[in-house]
Design a protein around this motif. Structure first.
Motif, mmCIF file in Angstrom:
data_model
loop_
_atom_site.group_PDB
_atom_site.id
_atom_site.type_symbol
_atom_site.label_atom_id
_atom_site.label_comp_id
_atom_site.label_asym_id
_atom_site.label_seq_id
_atom_site.Cartn_x
_atom_site.Cartn_y
_atom_site.Cartn_z
ATOM 1 N N ARG A 1 -19.810 -10.307 -7.648
ATOM 2 C CA ARG A 1 -19.299 -9.979 -6.319
ATOM 3 C C ARG A 1 -17.801 -10.248 -6.144
ATOM 4 N NH1 ARG A 1 -23.200 -8.986 -2.432
ATOM 5 N NH2 ARG A 1 -25.341 -9.481 -3.055
ATOM 6 N N TRP A 2 -17.165 -10.819 -7.149
ATOM 7 C CA TRP A 2 -15.776 -11.238 -6.975
ATOM 8 C C TRP A 2 -14.847 -10.535 -7.957
ATOM 9 C CZ3 TRP A 2 -14.528 -14.024 -2.802
ATOM 10 C CH2 TRP A 2 -15.544 -14.759 -2.184
ATOM 11 N N ALA A 3 -13.670 -10.194 -7.456
ATOM 12 C CA ALA A 3 -12.639 -9.568 -8.280
ATOM 13 C C ALA A 3 -11.283 -9.977 -7.733
ATOM 14 C CB ALA A 3 -12.789 -8.049 -8.273
ATOM 15 N N VAL A 4 -10.256 -9.751 -8.517
ATOM 16 C CA VAL A 4 -8.891 -9.984 -8.068
ATOM 17 C C VAL A 4 -8.098 -8.711 -8.338
ATOM 18 C CG1 VAL A 4 -8.040 -10.951 -10.252
ATOM 19 C CG2 VAL A 4 -6.944 -11.601 -8.090
ATOM 20 N N ARG A 5 -7.187 -8.403 -7.443
ATOM 21 C CA ARG A 5 -6.464 -7.134 -7.478
ATOM 22 C C ARG A 5 -4.958 -7.405 -7.397
ATOM 23 N NH1 ARG A 5 -8.244 -2.419 -3.300
ATOM 24 N NH2 ARG A 5 -10.120 -2.666 -4.562
ATOM 25 N N ALA A 6 -4.193 -6.774 -8.260
ATOM 26 C CA ALA A 6 -2.732 -6.792 -8.170
ATOM 27 C C ALA A 6 -2.304 -5.415 -7.680
ATOM 28 C CB ALA A 6 -2.109 -7.095 -9.526
ATOM 29 N N GLU A 7 -1.693 -5.372 -6.497
ATOM 30 C CA GLU A 7 -1.413 -4.104 -5.841
ATOM 31 C C GLU A 7 0.061 -3.986 -5.465
ATOM 32 O OE1 GLU A 7 -3.535 -1.552 -2.354
ATOM 33 O OE2 GLU A 7 -2.940 -3.587 -1.806
ATOM 34 N N GLY A 8 0.605 -2.791 -5.664
ATOM 35 C CA GLY A 8 1.949 -2.482 -5.210
ATOM 36 C C GLY A 8 1.909 -1.288 -4.277
ATOM 37 N N THR A 9 2.623 -1.371 -3.156
ATOM 38 C CA THR A 9 2.704 -0.251 -2.218
ATOM 39 C C THR A 9 4.175 0.125 -2.029
ATOM 40 O OG1 THR A 9 2.839 -1.623 -0.215
ATOM 41 C CG2 THR A 9 0.635 -1.039 -1.008
ATOM 42 N N PHE A 10 4.395 1.425 -1.808
ATOM 43 C CA PHE A 10 5.759 1.938 -1.733
ATOM 44 C C PHE A 10 5.834 3.008 -0.644
ATOM 45 C CE2 PHE A 10 4.213 1.083 -5.982
ATOM 46 C CZ PHE A 10 5.109 0.137 -6.470
ATOM 47 N N THR A 11 6.883 2.919 0.186
ATOM 48 C CA THR A 11 7.070 3.939 1.224
ATOM 49 C C THR A 11 8.528 4.013 1.644
ATOM 50 O OG1 THR A 11 6.242 4.767 3.341
ATOM 51 C CG2 THR A 11 6.660 2.419 3.184
ATOM 52 N N HIS A 12 8.907 5.177 2.148
ATOM 53 C CA HIS A 12 10.242 5.425 2.689
ATOM 54 C C HIS A 12 10.050 5.952 4.103
ATOM 55 C CE1 HIS A 12 14.462 6.738 2.874
ATOM 56 N NE2 HIS A 12 14.002 7.844 3.444
ATOM 57 N N ALA A 13 10.685 5.309 5.077
ATOM 58 C CA ALA A 13 10.482 5.693 6.479
ATOM 59 C C ALA A 13 11.780 5.594 7.257
ATOM 60 C CB ALA A 13 9.422 4.808 7.127
ATOM 61 N N PRO A 14 11.985 6.473 8.257
ATOM 62 C CA PRO A 14 13.157 6.361 9.130
ATOM 63 C C PRO A 14 12.996 5.170 10.076
ATOM 64 C CG PRO A 14 12.185 8.577 9.208
ATOM 65 C CD PRO A 14 11.197 7.683 8.545
ATOM 66 N N LEU A 15 14.088 4.451 10.289
ATOM 67 C CA LEU A 15 14.117 3.407 11.309
ATOM 68 C C LEU A 15 14.346 4.054 12.666
ATOM 69 C CD1 LEU A 15 16.232 0.684 9.515
ATOM 70 C CD2 LEU A 15 13.923 0.347 10.404
ATOM 71 N N ALA A 16 13.713 3.524 13.686
ATOM 72 C CA ALA A 16 13.819 4.130 15.013
ATOM 73 C C ALA A 16 13.878 3.064 16.090
ATOM 74 C CB ALA A 16 12.635 5.058 15.269
ATOM 75 N N ILE A 17 14.693 3.321 17.107
ATOM 76 C CA ILE A 17 14.792 2.464 18.287
ATOM 77 C C ILE A 17 14.166 3.194 19.462
ATOM 78 C CG2 ILE A 17 16.378 1.354 19.910
ATOM 79 C CD1 ILE A 17 18.327 1.071 17.602
ATOM 80 N N LYS A 18 13.277 2.509 20.166
ATOM 81 C CA LYS A 18 12.555 3.140 21.267
ATOM 82 C C LYS A 18 12.599 2.243 22.495
ATOM 83 C CE LYS A 18 8.038 5.089 22.500
ATOM 84 N NZ LYS A 18 6.656 5.340 22.057
#
Length: 222
Positions: free
Chosen positions: A77-94
């Motif tokens: 039932r147990w595992a370990v995960r090494a994860e990388g996430t990547f994104t590019h997004a505009p910054l916005a002021i609201k």
């Protein structure tokens, strides 16, 4: 010290005896929703104190991101995960009274590395559910636009913060080696913006943002 602990967790997770190996590779994509990095409340000069102040927030717009992970099961039932996430997004002021209109404030590249412990609720069957949680390390690279931020300034360069990642998901295992998997995770770190970025700006606060990743993709077991 924290980087040493993260490296030690990675080494320990992926150096179990060969007889216990159960590896899988996951590649996912989906919308990344960012929390508020900076908040400022502004009240018009001479305005009624009973009138709510206008709230100005700096965040990043929702954009598609990529998630890649390597998972190692060390028990049923147990595992370990090494994860990388990547994104590019505009910054916005609201502004709270702007009816959804946001001002362009630059761009933000975010890379997050996390090492969650995975609890597989039902490790067998066609549909398998899991929960996960562990340390995360987020790297924010910002490019601000000149005069675009108005009352909120944007730093230039890269800043990194430690935090926590927690979430869960479900997989549809349609063969012995392949599964369609969906995940929902929340990465909470300190804001990449600092109080010294606003030495002469009153009425601002720096919350702890929660960056939510909703992804769907394939998992290959080998």
């Amino acid at each position: 010290m924290k980087k040493t602990l993260l490296l030690s967790a990675l080494l320990a997770a992926f150096t179990f005896p060969a007889a216990a190996q159960d590896w899988s590779l996951g590649i996912h994509t989906g919308p990344f929703v960012f929390g508020d990095f900076v908040e400022r409340r502004i009240r018009l000069v001479g305005g009624d104190q009973s009138t709510p102040a206008t709230k100005v927030t700096l965040s990043a717009k929702t954009r598609a991101g990529l998630s890649v992970d390597l998972q190692h099961a060390f028990a049923d039932r147990w595992a370990v995960r090494a994860e990388g996430t990547f994104t590019h997004a505009p910054l916005a002021i609201k502004q709270s009274d702007s009816d959804g209109i946001a001002l362009d404030a630059g761009n933000l590249d975010v890379t997050t590395i996390s090492v969650p412990l995975v609890f597989r609720i039902n490790p067998h069957g066609t549909f398998r559910f899991h929960l996960m949680g562990g340390p995360a390390y987020a790297m924010y690279h910002a490019n601000g636009r000149t005069n675009a931020a108005g009352n909120v300034s944007v730093f230039e360069g890269t800043r990194s913060n430690w935090g926590l990642m927690f979430g869960g998901g479900v997989s549809w295992n349609f063969s012995d080696h392949f599964a369609l998997e969906g995940n929902l995770s929340d990465v909470a770190t300190a804001s990449p913006f600092h109080r010294e970025d606003f030495p002469d700006v009153p009425g601002f606060s720096i919350p702890r943002p929660h960056n939510v990743h909703t992804t769907v993709g394939l998992r290959w077991a080998f």
